[in-house]
Design a protein around this motif. Structure first.
Motif, PDB file in Angstrom:
ATOM      1  N   ILE A  26       0.803  -1.184   0.038  1.00  0.00           N
ATOM      2  CA  ILE A  26       0.125  -0.077  -0.055  1.00  0.00           C
ATOM      3  C   ILE A  26       0.985   1.319   0.045  1.00  0.00           C
ATOM      4  O   ILE A  26       1.776   1.320   0.888  1.00  0.00           O
ATOM      5  N   ASP A  27       0.802   2.002  -1.078  1.00  0.00           N
ATOM      6  CA  ASP A  27       1.612   3.227  -1.085  1.00  0.00           C
ATOM      7  C   ASP A  27       1.331   4.326   0.060  1.00  0.00           C
ATOM      8  O   ASP A  27       0.171   4.677   0.381  1.00  0.00           O
ATOM      9  N   ALA A  28       2.509   4.509   0.667  1.00  0.00           N
ATOM     10  CA  ALA A  28       2.011   5.493   1.754  1.00  0.00           C
ATOM     11  C   ALA A  28       1.513   7.022   1.549  1.00  0.00           C
ATOM     12  O   ALA A  28       0.950   7.329   2.169  1.00  0.00           O
ATOM     13  N   GLY A  29       1.896   7.369   0.212  1.00  0.00           N
ATOM     14  CA  GLY A  29       1.562   8.640   0.073  1.00  0.00           C
ATOM     15  C   GLY A  29      -0.054   8.682  -0.623  1.00  0.00           C
ATOM     16  O   GLY A  29      -0.864   9.396  -0.170  1.00  0.00           O
ATOM     17  N   THR A  30      -0.394   7.380  -1.487  1.00  0.00           N
ATOM     18  CA  THR A  30      -2.018   7.600  -1.781  1.00  0.00           C
ATOM     19  C   THR A  30      -2.737   6.649  -1.213  1.00  0.00           C
ATOM     20  O   THR A  30      -3.777   6.689  -1.040  1.00  0.00           O
ATOM     21  N   GLY A  31      -2.365   5.716  -0.324  1.00  0.00           N
ATOM     22  CA  GLY A  31      -2.987   4.913   0.457  1.00  0.00           C
ATOM     23  C   GLY A  31      -3.632   3.744  -0.411  1.00  0.00           C
ATOM     24  O   GLY A  31      -4.531   3.159  -0.142  1.00  0.00           O
ATOM     25  N   LEU A  32      -2.863   3.590  -1.812  1.00  0.00           N
ATOM     26  CA  LEU A  32      -3.578   2.618  -2.707  1.00  0.00           C
ATOM     27  C   LEU A  32      -2.620   1.633  -2.889  1.00  0.00           C
ATOM     28  O   LEU A  32      -1.650   1.724  -2.674  1.00  0.00           O
ATOM     29  N   VAL A  33      -3.273   0.573  -3.541  1.00  0.00           N
ATOM     30  CA  VAL A  33      -2.333  -0.733  -4.064  1.00  0.00           C
ATOM     31  C   VAL A  33      -1.177  -0.275  -4.874  1.00  0.00           C
ATOM     32  O   VAL A  33      -1.366   0.564  -5.686  1.00  0.00           O
ATOM     33  N   ARG A  34      -0.037  -0.866  -4.799  1.00  0.00           N
ATOM     34  CA  ARG A  34       1.219  -0.552  -5.770  1.00  0.00           C
ATOM     35  C   ARG A  34       1.566  -2.135  -6.035  1.00  0.00           C
ATOM     36  O   ARG A  34       1.770  -2.873  -4.912  1.00  0.00           O
ATOM     37  N   VAL A  35       1.820  -2.458  -7.208  1.00  0.00           N
ATOM     38  CA  VAL A  35       2.510  -3.807  -7.400  1.00  0.00           C
ATOM     39  C   VAL A  35       4.134  -3.454  -7.392  1.00  0.00           C
ATOM     40  O   VAL A  35       4.560  -2.551  -7.848  1.00  0.00           O
ATOM     41  N   LEU A  36       4.559  -4.567  -6.696  1.00  0.00           N
ATOM     42  CA  LEU A  36       6.086  -4.409  -6.327  1.00  0.00           C
ATOM     43  C   LEU A  36       7.026  -5.273  -7.501  1.00  0.00           C
ATOM     44  O   LEU A  36       8.125  -4.853  -7.592  1.00  0.00           O
ATOM     45  N   THR A  37       6.231  -5.905  -8.189  1.00  0.00           N
ATOM     46  CA  THR A  37       7.179  -6.702  -9.358  1.00  0.00           C
ATOM     47  C   THR A  37       7.397  -5.991 -10.709  1.00  0.00           C
ATOM     48  O   THR A  37       6.616  -4.928 -10.828  1.00  0.00           O
ATOM     49  N   GLU A  38       8.425  -6.249 -11.370  1.00  0.00           N
ATOM     50  CA  GLU A  38       8.540  -5.252 -12.450  1.00  0.00           C
ATOM     51  C   GLU A  38       7.547  -5.676 -13.560  1.00  0.00           C
ATOM     52  O   GLU A  38       7.213  -6.904 -13.773  1.00  0.00           O
ATOM     53  N   ALA A  39       7.026  -4.771 -14.112  1.00  0.00           N
ATOM     54  CA  ALA A  39       5.837  -4.865 -15.127  1.00  0.00           C
ATOM     55  C   ALA A  39       4.661  -5.635 -14.866  1.00  0.00           C
ATOM     56  O   ALA A  39       4.159  -6.144 -15.792  1.00  0.00           O
TER      57      ALA A  39
END
Length: 70
Positions: A26-39
């Motif tokens: 979860i992105d600290a700035g937006t509070g939304l999901v972030r995919v950690l893997t390349e592409a």
């Protein structure tokens, strides 16, 4: 396999990050999901966990990318 996270649909519940923490955060700035893997590539050993994350997402913001045959 590739995963798509639709941040416009995400409600920031964080269930995906709990189920598959090596793929989602979860992105600290937006509070939304972030995919950690390349592409959006999902390692073979994480496919089951990502499928579980898709199933538990309350906003249905996660989905497998469709194979376009290219």
């Amino acid at each position: 396999m590739k995963i798509i996270a639709e941040t416009a649909n995400c409600v920031g519940a964080g269930m995906c990050a709990n189920v598959a923490p090596s793929v989602f955060d979860i992105d600290a700035g937006t509070g939304l999901v972030r995919v950690l893997t390349e592409a959006g590539d999902v390692p073979a050993d994480q496919v089951g966990a990502v499928s579980d994350a898709i199933a538990v997402c309350p906003a249905q913001a996660l989905q497998w990318a469709q194979d376009d045959g290219a």
